[in-house]
Design an enzyme around this catalytic site. Structure first.
Site, PDB file in Angstrom:
ATOM      1  N   THR A  52      44.007  28.178  31.769  1.00 10.20           N
ATOM      2  CA  THR A  52      43.658  27.312  32.890  1.00 10.20           C
ATOM      3  C   THR A  52      43.329  28.175  34.104  1.00 10.20           C
ATOM      4  O   THR A  52      44.171  28.943  34.567  1.00 10.20           O
ATOM      5  CB  THR A  52      44.834  26.359  33.206  1.00 10.20           C
ATOM      6  N   HIS A  79      51.262  29.387  23.137  1.00  9.14           N
ATOM      7  CA  HIS A  79      50.764  30.608  22.490  1.00  9.14           C
ATOM      8  C   HIS A  79      51.461  30.937  21.176  1.00  9.14           C
ATOM      9  O   HIS A  79      51.007  31.802  20.439  1.00  9.14           O
ATOM     10  CB  HIS A  79      50.754  31.764  23.482  1.00  9.14           C
ATOM     11  N   HIS A 128      52.055  29.526  36.338  1.00  2.29           N
ATOM     12  CA  HIS A 128      50.866  30.264  35.903  1.00  2.29           C
ATOM     13  C   HIS A 128      50.982  31.741  36.284  1.00  2.29           C
ATOM     14  O   HIS A 128      51.141  32.071  37.452  1.00  2.29           O
ATOM     15  CB  HIS A 128      49.551  29.691  36.458  1.00  2.29           C
ATOM     16  N   GLU A 157      52.397  20.644  40.774  1.00  2.00           N
ATOM     17  CA  GLU A 157      52.729  21.983  40.269  1.00  2.00           C
ATOM     18  C   GLU A 157      51.789  22.951  40.963  1.00  2.00           C
ATOM     19  O   GLU A 157      50.572  22.869  40.809  1.00  2.00           O
ATOM     20  CB  GLU A 157      52.545  22.066  38.748  1.00  2.00           C
ATOM     21  N   GLU A 188      50.754  18.797  29.225  1.00  2.00           N
ATOM     22  CA  GLU A 188      49.621  19.160  30.087  1.00  2.00           C
ATOM     23  C   GLU A 188      48.362  18.641  29.430  1.00  2.00           C
ATOM     24  O   GLU A 188      48.164  18.833  28.231  1.00  2.00           O
ATOM     25  CB  GLU A 188      49.486  20.681  30.193  1.00  2.00           C
ATOM     26  N   ARG A 230      42.565  24.147  20.544  1.00  3.34           N
ATOM     27  CA  ARG A 230      42.557  25.568  20.163  1.00  3.34           C
ATOM     28  C   ARG A 230      43.953  26.107  19.825  1.00  3.34           C
ATOM     29  O   ARG A 230      44.084  27.084  19.121  1.00  3.34           O
ATOM     30  CB  ARG A 230      41.914  26.421  21.253  1.00  3.34           C
ATOM     31  N   ARG A 273      44.732  20.617  24.280  1.00  5.13           N
ATOM     32  CA  ARG A 273      43.370  20.805  24.787  1.00  5.13           C
ATOM     33  C   ARG A 273      42.365  19.978  23.990  1.00  5.13           C
ATOM     34  O   ARG A 273      42.570  19.712  22.811  1.00  5.13           O
ATOM     35  CB  ARG A 273      42.980  22.282  24.697  1.00  5.13           C
ATOM     36  N   HIS A 322      50.162  22.135  26.136  1.00  2.54           N
ATOM     37  CA  HIS A 322      48.853  21.694  26.621  1.00  2.54           C
ATOM     38  C   HIS A 322      48.018  21.297  25.412  1.00  2.54           C
ATOM     39  O   HIS A 322      47.659  22.153  24.600  1.00  2.54           O
ATOM     40  CB  HIS A 322      48.199  22.852  27.387  1.00  2.54           C
ATOM     41  N   ASN A 372      56.578  26.979  28.111  1.00  5.70           N
ATOM     42  CA  ASN A 372      55.316  26.564  27.493  1.00  5.70           C
ATOM     43  C   ASN A 372      55.145  27.322  26.169  1.00  5.70           C
ATOM     44  O   ASN A 372      55.132  28.557  26.152  1.00  5.70           O
ATOM     45  CB  ASN A 372      54.173  26.877  28.471  1.00  5.70           C
TER      46      ASN A 372
HETATM   47  N1  PXP Z   1      51.324  25.657  34.279  1.00  6.63           N
HETATM   48  C1  PXP Z   1      50.114  25.211  33.874  1.00  6.63           C
HETATM   49  C2  PXP Z   1      49.587  23.958  34.482  1.00  6.63           C
HETATM   50  C3  PXP Z   1      49.380  25.883  32.890  1.00  6.63           C
HETATM   51  O1  PXP Z   1      48.176  25.411  32.496  1.00  6.63           O
HETATM   52  C4  PXP Z   1      49.941  27.041  32.305  1.00  6.63           C
HETATM   53  C5  PXP Z   1      49.203  27.758  31.234  1.00  6.63           C
HETATM   54  O2  PXP Z   1      49.098  26.968  30.104  1.00  6.63           O
HETATM   55  C6  PXP Z   1      51.207  27.459  32.738  1.00  6.63           C
HETATM   56  C7  PXP Z   1      51.870  26.761  33.749  1.00  6.63           C
HETATM   57  C8  PXP Z   1      51.880  28.647  32.164  1.00  6.63           C
HETATM   58  O3  PXP Z   1      51.140  29.784  32.483  1.00  6.63           O
HETATM   59  P1  PXP Z   1      51.520  31.168  31.811  1.00  6.63           P
HETATM   60  O4  PXP Z   1      51.216  31.021  30.339  1.00  6.63           O
HETATM   61  O5  PXP Z   1      50.615  32.132  32.490  1.00  6.63           O
HETATM   62  O6  PXP Z   1      52.974  31.396  32.040  1.00  6.63           O
END
Ligand code: PXP
Length: 237
Positions: free
Chosen positions: A101, A10, A191, A151, A70, A49, A45, A43, A7
């Site tokens: 999330t 960030h 997550h 998931e 996402e 953001r 949003r 994601h 992901n």
């Molecule tokens: N899975 C989902 C559905 C999420 O919303 C996120 C965070 O955007 C992640 C996985 C990844 O989480 P992390 O950034 O804590 O690794």
């Protein structure tokens, strides 16, 4: 070994901090793939953001592995997904004020909205996963909504401060994976997973994919994106 989807939200968070055009999540996704990532997750949003519509459009053209979008189960997002056509969509809950999330989607409590979005996306030929807490009620509702995958939210596992709580959460996740398989759904997890805690989740039979963002992006600042991905592949391998 589960597949690793990275992901890159960030990377966009850092870019948005200055409102300019670097660092670019598109370049990060490219480097993540070079490091061995099996898929890229973003994601989009409602408040934009971090990831922007522009990122999603370019990623659709450049990602060579698999693009997982996402999004919230809204009409706006469903229309965007139908236009962009990611390889898959993961429906997630979304609150404007949350930092990230917080918890899984309440599929049982929002059954009409979620199942409508699943149907519409599936009809458009897009594979749908639902991000849920590892709870029996949510798994059952996800199956009824017609999701192809769930998931499982690993946040509670990741944040557990005592070993017994961590263990109990792992057991809960394992049981939920079995239930999902019984209902014909595939399973992924994510997550809060990092270099210290992803290993035991990766060992759970039936979890096909891990979706990891923050810890890889954080490590990438120190060792570069390709290396950060390679190191995570070793942790979950
Ligand atoms: N899975 C989902 C559905 C999420 O919303 C996120 C965070 O955007 C992640 C996985 C990844 O989480 P992390 O950034 O804590 O690794």
């Amino acid at each position: 070994m589960p597949r690793l989807n990275v992901n890159v939200d960030h990377v966009a968070t850092v870019r948005q901090a200055r409102g300019g055009n670097e660092p670019d999540p598109v370049l990060a996704a490219y480097l993540a793939e070079l490091g061995g990532a099996h898929g890229i997750v973003v994601h989009l949003r409602e408040d934009r953001r971090h990831i922007q519509d522009r990122d999603l459009r370019i990623l659709r053209e450049t990602v060579r592995t698999k693009l997982n979008l996402e999004m919230a189960a809204t009409e706006e997002m469903t229309a965007i997904a139908r236009e962009i056509r990611p390889d898959m969509v993961t429906l997630v809950p979304e609150k404007r004020k949350e930092l990230t999330t917080e918890g899984g989607l309440d599929v049982a409590g929002n059954f009409k909205t979620v199942s409508r979005a699943v149907k519409e996306l599936t009809k458009a030929g897009i594979f749908v996963s639902l991000f849920i807490d590892p709870e029996a009620e949510q798994i059952k509702a996800s199956g009824e909504a017609g999701a192809g995958m769930v998931e499982l939210h690993t946040g509670t596992y990741a944040e557990a401060v005592s070993e017994p709580t961590r263990e109990a959460e792992l057991i809960k996740i394992k049981k939920t994976v079995k239930k999902a398989a019984g209902l014909g759904m595939r399973t992924s997890a994510g997550h809060g997973l990092n270099y210290a805690n992803a290993g035991p989740v990766a060992l759970i039979q039936g979890i096909e994919e891990l979706n990891i963002g923050h810890s890889i992006v954080s490590r990438a600042l120190m060792v570069g994106f390709e290396n950060a991905v390679r190191e995570m592949l070793i942790v979950i391998g």
